[in-house]
Design a protein around this motif. Structure first.
Motif, PDB file in Angstrom:
ATOM      1  N   PHE A  14     -10.819  11.318  29.664  1.00  0.00           N
ATOM      2  CA  PHE A  14     -10.807   9.966  29.681  1.00  0.00           C
ATOM      3  C   PHE A  14     -10.886   9.167  31.043  1.00  0.00           C
ATOM      4  O   PHE A  14      -9.940   9.384  31.645  1.00  0.00           O
ATOM      5  CB  PHE A  14      -9.632   9.073  29.129  1.00  0.00           C
ATOM      6  CG  PHE A  14      -9.362   9.480  27.442  1.00  0.00           C
ATOM      7  CD1 PHE A  14     -10.547   9.019  26.585  1.00  0.00           C
ATOM      8  CD2 PHE A  14      -8.537   9.970  26.917  1.00  0.00           C
ATOM      9  CE1 PHE A  14     -10.205   9.277  25.202  1.00  0.00           C
ATOM     10  CE2 PHE A  14      -8.191  10.156  25.626  1.00  0.00           C
ATOM     11  CZ  PHE A  14      -9.328   9.838  24.786  1.00  0.00           C
ATOM     12  N   ILE A  17      -9.196  11.047  33.828  1.00  0.00           N
ATOM     13  CA  ILE A  17      -8.042  11.889  33.468  1.00  0.00           C
ATOM     14  C   ILE A  17      -8.507  13.172  32.428  1.00  0.00           C
ATOM     15  O   ILE A  17      -9.216  12.811  31.443  1.00  0.00           O
ATOM     16  CB  ILE A  17      -7.010  11.170  32.377  1.00  0.00           C
ATOM     17  CG1 ILE A  17      -6.814   9.848  32.983  1.00  0.00           C
ATOM     18  CG2 ILE A  17      -5.552  11.933  32.342  1.00  0.00           C
ATOM     19  CD1 ILE A  17      -5.786   8.912  32.083  1.00  0.00           C
ATOM     20  N   VAL A  19      -7.605  14.981  29.891  1.00  0.00           N
ATOM     21  CA  VAL A  19      -6.509  14.853  28.968  1.00  0.00           C
ATOM     22  C   VAL A  19      -6.579  15.897  27.862  1.00  0.00           C
ATOM     23  O   VAL A  19      -5.326  16.340  27.262  1.00  0.00           O
ATOM     24  CB  VAL A  19      -6.830  13.373  28.141  1.00  0.00           C
ATOM     25  CG1 VAL A  19      -7.889  13.547  27.237  1.00  0.00           C
ATOM     26  CG2 VAL A  19      -5.419  12.908  27.334  1.00  0.00           C
ATOM     27  N   PRO A  38       5.308  16.356  27.740  1.00  0.00           N
ATOM     28  CA  PRO A  38       5.646  15.099  28.139  1.00  0.00           C
ATOM     29  C   PRO A  38       4.880  13.782  27.699  1.00  0.00           C
ATOM     30  O   PRO A  38       3.812  14.146  27.100  1.00  0.00           O
ATOM     31  CB  PRO A  38       5.709  15.187  29.697  1.00  0.00           C
ATOM     32  CG  PRO A  38       5.537  16.555  30.029  1.00  0.00           C
ATOM     33  CD  PRO A  38       4.870  17.231  28.787  1.00  0.00           C
ATOM     34  N   ASN A  39       5.365  12.502  27.710  1.00  0.00           N
ATOM     35  CA  ASN A  39       4.655  11.389  27.499  1.00  0.00           C
ATOM     36  C   ASN A  39       3.192  11.489  28.041  1.00  0.00           C
ATOM     37  O   ASN A  39       3.378  11.876  29.338  1.00  0.00           O
ATOM     38  CB  ASN A  39       5.512  10.029  27.653  1.00  0.00           C
ATOM     39  CG  ASN A  39       6.504  10.044  26.882  1.00  0.00           C
ATOM     40  OD1 ASN A  39       7.595   9.802  27.290  1.00  0.00           O
ATOM     41  ND2 ASN A  39       6.391   9.771  25.561  1.00  0.00           N
ATOM     42  N   GLY A  40       2.329  11.231  27.402  1.00  0.00           N
ATOM     43  CA  GLY A  40       1.000  11.415  28.088  1.00  0.00           C
ATOM     44  C   GLY A  40       0.398  12.623  28.453  1.00  0.00           C
ATOM     45  O   GLY A  40      -0.782  12.843  28.918  1.00  0.00           O
ATOM     46  N   ALA A  41       0.790  13.869  27.574  1.00  0.00           N
ATOM     47  CA  ALA A  41       0.419  15.077  27.863  1.00  0.00           C
ATOM     48  C   ALA A  41      -0.880  15.314  27.212  1.00  0.00           C
ATOM     49  O   ALA A  41      -1.653  16.386  27.457  1.00  0.00           O
ATOM     50  CB  ALA A  41       1.780  16.162  27.386  1.00  0.00           C
ATOM     51  N   GLY A  42      -1.187  14.657  26.163  1.00  0.00           N
ATOM     52  CA  GLY A  42      -2.393  14.732  25.618  1.00  0.00           C
ATOM     53  C   GLY A  42      -2.114  15.236  24.062  1.00  0.00           C
ATOM     54  O   GLY A  42      -3.162  15.666  23.404  1.00  0.00           O
ATOM     55  N   LYS A  43      -0.977  15.184  23.644  1.00  0.00           N
ATOM     56  CA  LYS A  43      -0.656  15.605  22.309  1.00  0.00           C
ATOM     57  C   LYS A  43      -1.478  14.751  21.309  1.00  0.00           C
ATOM     58  O   LYS A  43      -2.111  15.424  20.291  1.00  0.00           O
ATOM     59  CB  LYS A  43       0.944  15.502  22.004  1.00  0.00           C
ATOM     60  CG  LYS A  43       1.592  16.421  23.148  1.00  0.00           C
ATOM     61  CD  LYS A  43       3.317  16.294  22.802  1.00  0.00           C
ATOM     62  CE  LYS A  43       3.716  14.966  22.917  1.00  0.00           C
ATOM     63  NZ  LYS A  43       3.621  14.085  24.246  1.00  0.00           N
ATOM     64  N   THR A  44      -1.342  13.637  21.107  1.00  0.00           N
ATOM     65  CA  THR A  44      -1.922  12.834  20.095  1.00  0.00           C
ATOM     66  C   THR A  44      -3.517  12.726  20.219  1.00  0.00           C
ATOM     67  O   THR A  44      -4.100  12.960  19.286  1.00  0.00           O
ATOM     68  CB  THR A  44      -1.443  11.276  20.396  1.00  0.00           C
ATOM     69  OG1 THR A  44      -0.090  11.113  20.050  1.00  0.00           O
ATOM     70  CG2 THR A  44      -2.177  10.257  19.083  1.00  0.00           C
ATOM     71  N   THR A  45      -4.113  12.939  21.469  1.00  0.00           N
ATOM     72  CA  THR A  45      -5.546  13.176  21.814  1.00  0.00           C
ATOM     73  C   THR A  45      -5.938  14.331  21.238  1.00  0.00           C
ATOM     74  O   THR A  45      -7.004  14.486  20.496  1.00  0.00           O
ATOM     75  CB  THR A  45      -5.757  13.077  23.098  1.00  0.00           C
ATOM     76  OG1 THR A  45      -5.228  11.712  23.877  1.00  0.00           O
ATOM     77  CG2 THR A  45      -7.024  13.342  23.419  1.00  0.00           C
ATOM     78  N   GLU A 173       4.969  12.927  15.534  1.00  0.00           N
ATOM     79  CA  GLU A 173       6.283  12.214  15.579  1.00  0.00           C
ATOM     80  C   GLU A 173       6.970  12.047  14.297  1.00  0.00           C
ATOM     81  O   GLU A 173       7.311  10.779  14.239  1.00  0.00           O
ATOM     82  CB  GLU A 173       6.327  11.257  16.728  1.00  0.00           C
ATOM     83  CG  GLU A 173       5.648  11.752  18.258  1.00  0.00           C
ATOM     84  CD  GLU A 173       6.104  10.982  19.218  1.00  0.00           C
ATOM     85  OE1 GLU A 173       7.004  10.104  19.169  1.00  0.00           O
ATOM     86  OE2 GLU A 173       5.352  10.894  20.478  1.00  0.00           O
ATOM     87  N   HIS A 206       9.297  14.847  19.870  1.00  0.00           N
ATOM     88  CA  HIS A 206       9.994  14.888  21.050  1.00  0.00           C
ATOM     89  C   HIS A 206      11.386  15.249  20.593  1.00  0.00           C
ATOM     90  O   HIS A 206      12.246  15.596  21.552  1.00  0.00           O
ATOM     91  CB  HIS A 206      10.220  13.490  21.651  1.00  0.00           C
ATOM     92  CG  HIS A 206       8.776  13.186  22.349  1.00  0.00           C
ATOM     93  ND1 HIS A 206       8.469  13.712  23.639  1.00  0.00           N
ATOM     94  CD2 HIS A 206       7.595  12.276  22.167  1.00  0.00           C
ATOM     95  CE1 HIS A 206       7.238  13.141  24.072  1.00  0.00           C
ATOM     96  NE2 HIS A 206       6.928  12.446  23.259  1.00  0.00           N
TER      97      HIS A 206
HETATM   98  N1  LIG Z   1      -8.752   6.159  23.750  1.00  0.00           N
HETATM   99  C1  LIG Z   1      -8.268   6.429  25.327  1.00  0.00           C
HETATM  100  N2  LIG Z   1      -8.952   5.916  26.051  1.00  0.00           N
HETATM  101  C2  LIG Z   1      -8.467   5.987  27.269  1.00  0.00           C
HETATM  102  N3  LIG Z   1      -7.263   6.859  27.727  1.00  0.00           N
HETATM  103  C3  LIG Z   1      -6.726   7.145  26.645  1.00  0.00           C
HETATM  104  C4  LIG Z   1      -6.826   6.993  25.241  1.00  0.00           C
HETATM  105  N4  LIG Z   1      -6.232   7.676  24.436  1.00  0.00           N
HETATM  106  C5  LIG Z   1      -5.324   8.155  25.452  1.00  0.00           C
HETATM  107  N5  LIG Z   1      -5.392   8.048  26.474  1.00  0.00           N
HETATM  108  C6  LIG Z   1      -4.700   8.569  27.797  1.00  0.00           C
HETATM  109  O1  LIG Z   1      -4.881   9.987  27.678  1.00  0.00           O
HETATM  110  C7  LIG Z   1      -3.437  10.562  28.058  1.00  0.00           C
HETATM  111  C8  LIG Z   1      -2.744  11.504  26.852  1.00  0.00           C
HETATM  112  O2  LIG Z   1      -2.601  10.204  25.924  1.00  0.00           O
HETATM  113  P1  LIG Z   1      -1.867  10.856  24.369  1.00  0.00           P
HETATM  114  O3  LIG Z   1      -1.658   9.832  23.704  1.00  0.00           O
HETATM  115  O4  LIG Z   1      -2.705  12.061  23.712  1.00  0.00           O
HETATM  116  O5  LIG Z   1      -0.445  11.402  25.070  1.00  0.00           O
HETATM  117  P2  LIG Z   1       0.709  12.082  24.162  1.00  0.00           P
HETATM  118  O6  LIG Z   1       1.165  13.458  24.682  1.00  0.00           O
HETATM  119  O7  LIG Z   1       0.454  11.845  22.687  1.00  0.00           O
HETATM  120  O8  LIG Z   1       1.869  11.063  24.722  1.00  0.00           O
HETATM  121  P3  LIG Z   1       3.193  10.392  24.044  1.00  0.00           P
HETATM  122  O9  LIG Z   1       4.213  11.706  23.864  1.00  0.00           O
HETATM  123  O10 LIG Z   1       3.892   9.329  24.841  1.00  0.00           O
HETATM  124  O11 LIG Z   1       2.965  10.052  22.360  1.00  0.00           O
HETATM  125  C9  LIG Z   1      -2.613   9.187  28.441  1.00  0.00           C
HETATM  126  O12 LIG Z   1      -2.779   8.970  29.842  1.00  0.00           O
HETATM  127  C10 LIG Z   1      -3.315   7.975  27.769  1.00  0.00           C
HETATM  128  O13 LIG Z   1      -3.003   6.779  28.450  1.00  0.00           O
END
Ligand SMILES: Nc1ncnc2c1ncn2[C@@H]1O[C@H](COP(=O)(O)OP(=O)(O)OP(=O)(O)O)[C@@H](O)[C@H]1O
Ligand SMILES: [Mg+2]
Length: 251
Positions: A14, A17, A19, A38-45, A173, A206
């Motif tokens: 992204f 980043i 991701v 951790p938060n922002g690790a890319g799990k939801t992505t 989650e 988490h």
């Molecule tokens: N559509 C998008 N466009 C740009 N950046 C994005 C997008 N979706 C996620 N990100 C960024 O990608 C990174 C990973 O986000 P993601 O939501 O996958 O993290 P996560 O591991 O699920 O975190 P959490 O535990 O907080 O839910 C973050 O820095 C987020 O800001």
């Protein structure tokens, strides 16, 4: 156990980043696994990539031998990889029963390939009753969805996902925002559903009690990279995982 879902060299940026960083994972059929980090690790992505919501920059997603990398979410759902969506999927003004029945009806009508099909109505009703019983919400089937507790709302969302007859269930989650007693209930429920429906369950979480309590395999993402995967005992002692995420407190 055979592999049901194979992730090969999956990659996504992204902007600046990275991701999802060349991730390789083989999910075995009927595996109960957790993804932590951790938060922002890319799990939801990661879930967004494998369920067709966003396209990767590179790599592939192979489901039951079929390349689904650039398939649309609807097609992936039809194949049996279903994601629970928390409140977004729930009609708040409708009853618990109607939420499950409507999802069930949509599923059976689609399979019946007719807009109005008597058998589909009957099948959908039977299926909705069955799912509500199984998930423990039958007693409150007439309650408006908006009146449910946070925990029961999450359970309703999972009920809706189950009406689509998943082979793989993705949960992002499932215990977020829950009170401790609701978490324990959710943990037991997921384990039971996993066994009963012979699911392959992949959950992001988490809550470490839940992760170490029910996952057979734990995978750890840090800054888009899969830094470790293995049994709870292996992950608990993994130095890089402790340093990057777990800290000392769960040891
Ligand atoms: N559509 C998008 N466009 C740009 N950046 C994005 C997008 N979706 C996620 N990100 C960024 O990608 C990174 C990973 O986000 P993601 O939501 O996958 O993290 P996560 O591991 O699920 O975190 P959490 O535990 O907080 O839910 C973050 O820095 C987020 O800001
Ligand atoms: Mg997330």
């Amino acid at each position: 156990m055979s592999v049901i879902l194979e992730i090969k060299n999956l990659d996504k940026h992204f902007g600046g980043i990275h991701v999802t960083n060349h991730v390789n994972i083989s999910f075995k059929k009927h595996e109960m696994s957790a993804i932590i980090g951790p938060n922002g690790a890319g799990k939801t992505t990661f879930f967004n990539l494998i369920s067709g919501f966003i396209a990767p920059d590179g790599g592939s997603v192979i489901y039951d031998g079929q390349d689904i990398t650039r398939d649309r979410p609807e097609k992936i759902v039809k194949l049996g990889m279903i994601r629970a969506f928390q409140v977004a999927n729930v009609f708040l003004e409708e009853s618990v029963y109607d939420n499950v029945y409507l999802a069930s009806l949509a599923h059976f009508k689609k399979n019946a390939k007719m807009l109005v099909n008597r058998k589909a109505f009957g099948d959908a009703k039977e299926h909705a009753d069955f799912i509500l019983n199984k998930i423990g919400l039958f007693y409150c089937r007439d309650v408006k969805a908006s009146e449910l507790s946070h925990g029961d709302m999450k359970i309703l969302d999972i009920a809706i996902a189950l009406t689509l007859q998943p082979k793989i269930l993705l949960l992002d989650e499932p215990t977020a925002g829950m009170a401790p007693d609701e978490r324990i209930k959710m943990m037991a429920l997921l384990k039971e559903l996993h066994e009963f429906f012979q699911l392959t369950t992949i959950f992001i979480e988490h809550d470490m009690d839940m992760v170490f309590g029910i996952a057979e395999i734990i995978r750890v993402l840090v800054q888009g990279e899969l830094i470790a995967e293995g049994s709870p005992d292996y992950i608990r002692q993994h130095e890089r995982v402790i340093e990057a995420y777990l800290g000392k407190e769960v040891l």
